[in-house]
Scaffold this motif. Sequence first.
Motif, PDB file in Angstrom:
ATOM      1  N   GLY A  15       1.145  -1.120  -0.044  1.00 14.96           N
ATOM      2  CA  GLY A  15      -0.206   0.147  -0.372  1.00 14.96           C
ATOM      3  C   GLY A  15       1.057   1.085   0.199  1.00 14.96           C
ATOM      4  O   GLY A  15       0.208   2.074  -0.562  1.00 14.96           O
ATOM      5  N   GLU A  16       2.146   0.991   0.174  1.00 15.30           N
ATOM      6  CA  GLU A  16       2.810   2.106   0.699  1.00 15.30           C
ATOM      7  C   GLU A  16       3.566   2.753  -0.556  1.00 15.30           C
ATOM      8  O   GLU A  16       3.920   4.184  -0.890  1.00 15.30           O
ATOM      9  CB  GLU A  16       4.116   2.520   1.373  1.00 15.30           C
ATOM     10  CG  GLU A  16       3.709   1.991   2.852  1.00 15.30           C
ATOM     11  CD  GLU A  16       2.954   0.179   3.547  1.00 15.30           C
ATOM     12  OE1 GLU A  16       2.642  -0.325   2.621  1.00 15.30           O
ATOM     13  OE2 GLU A  16       2.172   0.244   4.723  1.00 15.30           O
ATOM     14  N   SER A  17       3.649   2.177  -1.506  1.00 16.31           N
ATOM     15  CA  SER A  17       3.628   2.481  -2.836  1.00 16.31           C
ATOM     16  C   SER A  17       2.990   3.639  -3.880  1.00 16.31           C
ATOM     17  O   SER A  17       3.283   4.174  -4.543  1.00 16.31           O
ATOM     18  CB  SER A  17       4.107   1.289  -3.641  1.00 16.31           C
ATOM     19  OG  SER A  17       2.849   0.487  -4.006  1.00 16.31           O
ATOM     20  N   LEU A  18       1.122   3.544  -3.590  1.00 16.16           N
ATOM     21  CA  LEU A  18       0.853   4.432  -3.500  1.00 16.16           C
ATOM     22  C   LEU A  18       1.233   5.579  -2.779  1.00 16.16           C
ATOM     23  O   LEU A  18       0.072   6.639  -3.935  1.00 16.16           O
ATOM     24  CB  LEU A  18      -0.575   4.202  -3.495  1.00 16.16           C
ATOM     25  CG  LEU A  18      -0.968   2.516  -3.921  1.00 16.16           C
ATOM     26  CD1 LEU A  18      -2.508   2.451  -4.200  1.00 16.16           C
ATOM     27  CD2 LEU A  18      -0.495   1.808  -5.507  1.00 16.16           C
ATOM     28  N   MET A  19       1.569   5.853  -1.932  1.00 22.58           N
ATOM     29  CA  MET A  19       1.492   6.804  -1.063  1.00 22.58           C
ATOM     30  C   MET A  19       2.409   8.247  -1.963  1.00 22.58           C
ATOM     31  O   MET A  19       1.915   9.476  -1.621  1.00 22.58           O
ATOM     32  CB  MET A  19       2.240   6.737  -0.105  1.00 22.58           C
ATOM     33  CG  MET A  19       1.243   6.048   1.066  1.00 22.58           C
ATOM     34  SD  MET A  19       1.846   6.204   3.276  1.00 22.58           S
ATOM     35  CE  MET A  19       3.676   5.262   2.621  1.00 22.58           C
ATOM     36  N   GLY A  20       3.226   7.999  -3.038  1.00 24.37           N
ATOM     37  CA  GLY A  20       4.380   9.186  -3.317  1.00 24.37           C
ATOM     38  C   GLY A  20       4.975   8.824  -1.605  1.00 24.37           C
ATOM     39  O   GLY A  20       5.560   8.912  -1.072  1.00 24.37           O
ATOM     40  N   GLU A  21       4.802  10.954  -1.812  1.00 19.85           N
ATOM     41  CA  GLU A  21       5.391  11.821  -0.646  1.00 19.85           C
ATOM     42  C   GLU A  21       4.761  11.485   0.513  1.00 19.85           C
ATOM     43  O   GLU A  21       4.863  12.135   1.260  1.00 19.85           O
ATOM     44  CB  GLU A  21       5.893  12.649  -0.525  1.00 19.85           C
ATOM     45  CG  GLU A  21       7.542  11.948  -1.759  1.00 19.85           C
ATOM     46  CD  GLU A  21       8.678  10.875  -1.455  1.00 19.85           C
ATOM     47  OE1 GLU A  21       9.454  11.855  -0.676  1.00 19.85           O
ATOM     48  OE2 GLU A  21       9.218  10.939  -2.402  1.00 19.85           O
TER      49      GLU A  21
END
Length: 238
Positions: A15-21
């Motif tokens: 899921g973190e891959s969708l967060m960006g910065e």
Amino acid sequence: MNNRTYERVLLKLSGESLMGEDSFGINRSSIIRITDEITKVMSLGISLAIVIGGGNIFRGVAPGAQGMDRATADYMGMMATVMNALALKDALKYSGIDVRVQSALNIEQIVEPYIRPKALRYLDEGKLVIFAAGTGNPFFTTDTAAALRAAEIGAEVVIKATKVDGIYNTDPIKDVNAIRYSHISFDEAIVRQIAVMDATAFALCRDQKIPIKVFSINKANALLRVITGKDEGTLVHI
């Protein structure tokens, strides 16, 4: 150890891959970039399925989940994966990719239930399938769900997307002299407690003889290079 193009692949996205910065949630630029990478792969006629995590969504409610019953928290995390799956499906739709979302939890008003024969038919028809809600059981990670679904659909490889371009002998963020392994055995990864996937997922892939390829989702064209057998990332093998 691999110089061929895979034909059926299970991609594990955090899921973190969708967060960006961003600190949590879904960053539109990140999801569009990932969609572009997936589109390049689909253009080759690759049979692709995705298992997606929910950490980016759950991170926003994590402070309120302190002291919560583990099973309850895990079910909340499963719901977060469904949200991510719907967001990714929507982005892929605008790239002309035919996508189906199947959930291990029964939420038929929103997504299809996970039915293995139907998932296999979708893949055979050239559709992309996103598996949401993990295994549908608490105490199991989405890494384990990825290993399980890979075995069920006959995937040739599990591709694990991370922020680092493979497995290193030391932390590459802290050590500029860290050396990336081109390949490593399952047994060595388990003994050395490599944290890129949990031990249950490693063991399941090892038992089913499904290799795992670890690569960076943030590197342009890395997904395409992995699937076409280029020297990208780290292969975990028997």
